[in-house]
Design a protein around this motif. Structure first.
Motif: not given
Length: 245
Positions: A138-139, A159, A161, A167, A170-171, A235-236
């Motif tokens: 998960a970011l 962001i 990792n 990865a 992402w959003t 983030i996500d």
């Protein structure tokens, strides 16, 4: 007139005997007319005549009884197999063995220490025998205000990792305190708004976040002197760190 009787056919033996007799007669006439012939000469002549007579007799005997001759037998030609074989009792020269390269020792059997490494948890095989792709971690995101101006401020969202697997995609969602606030100068993402909620998706340069690495999104918030810090950031779906209280 009576016919002349045929002359008897002279054989080789008769011709040879006639020649010997003629030779003896001629020698007798020659030596009879000479007085200075010594005894040794007579002995030699007589011996020669004796040899001639004995030879003639042998030839005549052979010609009259050819069936008594011992036939001469010829050995048959050797066969192909006998050509290469050596005669019995005679040792053949042994062929020298061809030079051979030194024997290469066989590789030892694989032991337990040389067995392939065990499958890690990131590539655990499924019950069907197929391997699954490793799952990225998960970011995480960290929000920070970089500079303040009269009616705006700059913001940076890092962001990260934390895993080893890259990865992909992402959003990022940033919720401002009021709809009157705007965002400009976005870099590292593409933004869209829905009231006070701004949604950011990666651009081609930040679409993939490598393992143990990070990408950055920067923008500028405009329209307020104070109290313009975001109310929320995810983030996500995971909350960002670094938001002011």
């Amino acid at each position: 007139m009576p016919a002349t009787p045929p002359q008897p056919r002279r054989t080789v033996a008769i011709i040879l005997l006639d020649r010997v007799v003629a030779l003896v007669t001629a020698a007798r006439r020659v030596f009879t007319g000479r007085e200075d012939v010594s005894r040794a000469t007579w002995v030699a002549v007589v011996a020669a005549l004796g040899v001639l007579i004995a030879t003639a007799v042998s030839v005549v005997g052979v010609l009259r009884t050819p069936e008594k001759l011992t036939p001469v037998t010829l050995d048959p030609p050797p066969s192909v197999e006998q050509v290469g074989a050596s005669p019995s009792g005679t040792p053949r020269a042994q062929a020298r063995p061809a030079a051979t390269s030194p024997a290469v020792p066989a590789s030892p059997p694989a032991s337990a220490s040389s067995a392939p490494p065990a499958v890690t948890s990131s590539t655990r095989p499924t019950p069907t025998g197929a391997t699954t792709e490793p799952t990225p971690a998960a970011l995480g995101a960290d929000f920070a205000i970089t500079d303040n101006a009269l009616l705006s401020y700059g913001a940076t969202v890092t962001i990260s990792n934390p895993g080893l697997v890259p990865a992909q995609g992402w959003t990022l969602v940033v919720t401002l305190p009021r709809e009157s606030l705007g965002i400009s100068g976005v870099e590292g993402a593409q933004g869209s708004r829905d009231g006070a909620v701004w949604t950011f998706v990666p651009d081609p340069n930040t679409a993939q976040v490598p393992g143990s690495a990070s990408v950055r999104v920067t923008f500028r918030v405009n329209g307020s002197l104070t109290g313009a810090a975001p109310k929320a950031c995810t983030i996500d779906g995971v909350a960002c760190s670094g938001l002011p209280n």
